[in-house]
Design an enzyme around this catalytic site. Structure first.
Site, PDB file in Angstrom:
ATOM      1  N   THR A  49      11.524  -9.590  14.113  1.00 33.89           N
ATOM      2  CA  THR A  49      11.918  -8.491  13.224  1.00 33.89           C
ATOM      3  C   THR A  49      12.268  -7.275  14.064  1.00 33.89           C
ATOM      4  OG1 THR A  49      11.216  -7.078  11.372  1.00 33.89           O
ATOM      5  CG2 THR A  49       9.507  -7.743  12.916  1.00 33.89           C
TER       6      THR A  49
ATOM      7  N   HIS B 285      -5.305 -14.998  15.498  1.00 27.83           N
ATOM      8  CA  HIS B 285      -6.318 -15.161  16.535  1.00 27.83           C
ATOM      9  C   HIS B 285      -7.152 -16.433  16.342  1.00 27.83           C
ATOM     10  CE1 HIS B 285      -8.350 -13.929  20.007  1.00 27.83           C
ATOM     11  NE2 HIS B 285      -8.802 -12.737  19.661  1.00 27.83           N
TER      12      HIS B 285
END
Length: 427
Positions: free
Chosen positions: A345, A398
């Site tokens: 993006t 994560h």
């Protein structure tokens, strides 16, 4: 009796919302004619009739949610063939000659206004639906505007999205002679009448965007790491090669192809950023379909550049250009939006200096580009130079990507873009 059902849309789309019925109950329908506009999470679809006959039943109203395979209408075949126009009410003929003089309207005249000999007011045809594009109907519905109140700038009377936008802003699409708009959106009741607010229903796409972004925030262990890239080498390379590149490929050499190539190279080195979680399994993908976020008028969309690892710089630039044009024209297909293994993006086109992009689930990584800004940089211990610098951000899940892996991934992109000659030679 023939049933009209919601067709198969896409693997990830199981339902939609009835946005607009294009035919009313009792009207004749030809095979292949559009019946209803369906708003899905990603695109708007017009469903056609596979039968000729009379529409005898609409099983759902506008705004209702329907599922794939569900019956939404019934057509009685062979009934209600289009009848010839009544002799007493001949069909109006379009005039192609502009009258030399138009008599002034009386002060209290609320009747129709003619422009170029074409009737602009369709209120007299109370039983007929104004001719309007799907985008115009959708915008008018969201803004609470009656299509019959909008004058058209089209010589044939077809309403387009820009007509609705001009009407919404208080301007007159058909010129100063056509009736002015009176807004049909009523302000909500508030305690302080001097500060009104407008109650505007969220489109299905905006609801889906909101729902999915919230789900990602709640269901992932999202973390963002940052770095900065000296864009001097890329900008110099573009400057040297852009004219020849355009002559050979008929497409401009932009930054996105460099970043896409660098991302693919980094994904091959750190494959867990090209994976997704399915239950207690990690699905590592050995293909590289890169999503490119595009800010369309109706919300953010992420069309996909397929097999980016197999494409040249020119092919990547061409794909991105075509997908961006389709997105802004609201012409993306479901196929253009499906899949994707990683997303890029670029908030820099709007001036963003730094941001933390949100994951595009079920992907586990997204790269955020930002604006290029001249900043003083220490090139050695004795010398400072102003360099074109860009902050980059990597958001990652994560749960399967460790910090070391994420930081190394971003550092790899930095190194590749600060020495872009190898990327271009490989492409």
């Amino acid at each position: 009796m023939a049933e009209i059902k919601v067709p198969e849309l896409a693997e990830s789309i199981t339902e939609g919302t009835i946005a607009k019925w294009l035919k009313n109950t009792g009207e004749h329908v030809e095979k292949g004619e559009y019946l209803v506009e369906l708003e899905t999470d990603k695109v708007n679809i017009e469903i056609i009739s596979d039968f000729s006959g009379t529409l005898t039943d609409q099983k759902f109203s506008e705004g209702d949610t329907v599922r794939v395979g569900e019956t939404i209408a019934v057509v009685e075949e062979g009934v209600g063939q289009a009848a010839p126009a009544a002799v007493s009410e001949p069909a109006p003929q379009l005039q192609t000659v502009v009258p030399t003089e138009v008599p002034p309207a009386p002060p209290n005249n609320t009747g129709p206004v003619e422009r170029s000999g074409i009737q602009q007011d369709r209120k007299e045809e109370s039983g007929k639906r104004p001719i309007a594009s799907p985008a115009a109907r959708k915008l008018a519905r969201e803004k609470g505007i009656n299509l019959q109140e909008i004058p058209s700038s089209d010589p044939l009377g077809r309403l387009r999205k820009q007509d609705v936008s001009l009407f919404q802003s208080g301007m007159n699409p058909a010129g100063p002679s056509a009736p002015k708009r009176e807004t049909s959106v009523e302000p909500m009741k508030v305690e302080n009448p001097a500060k009104p607010v407008i109650n505007e229903r969220m489109s299905r796409r905006r609801q889906t965007i909101a729902k999915r972004l919230l789900e990602v925030k709640q269901s992932t262990a999202m973390l963002t790491t940052f770095n900065e890239i000296d864009m001097t080498a890329v900008m110099d390379l573009r400057k040297r090669r852009k004219d020849k590149f355009f002559e050979e490929h008929d497409v401009r050499l932009g930054f996105m192809s460099f970043f896409t190539k660098a991302v693919v190279a980094a994904l091959k080195k750190y494959p867990y950023l090209n994976a997704e979680i399915q239950g207690d399994q990690i699905l590592v993908k050995k293909f590289y379909d890169i999503g490119i976020a595009v800010a369309a008028e109706e919300g953010l969309v992420v069309p996909v550049v397929r097999d980016a690892d197999r494409k040249s710089f020119a092919e990547i630039e061409s794909d991105i250009m075509q997908l961006a044009e389709k997105a802004r024209a609201n012409k993306l297909s479901l196929k253009d939006l499906q899949g994707g293994t990683f997303t890029i993006t670029n908030g820099g086109v709007f001036g963003s200096l730094l941001s933390t992009p949100i994951l595009n689930g079920p992907q586990v990584g997204i790269l955020g580009m930002h604006t290029i800004q001249l900043r003083p940089v220490a090139v050695d211990k004795d010398k400072m130079e102003n360099r074109p610098m860009m902050y980059v951000a990597l958001s990652y899940d994560h749960r399967i990507v460790d910090g070391k892996e994420a930081v190394s991934f971003l550092s790899t992109i930095k190194k590749l873009l600060e020495d872009p000659e190898t990327l271009l030679l490989e492409g």
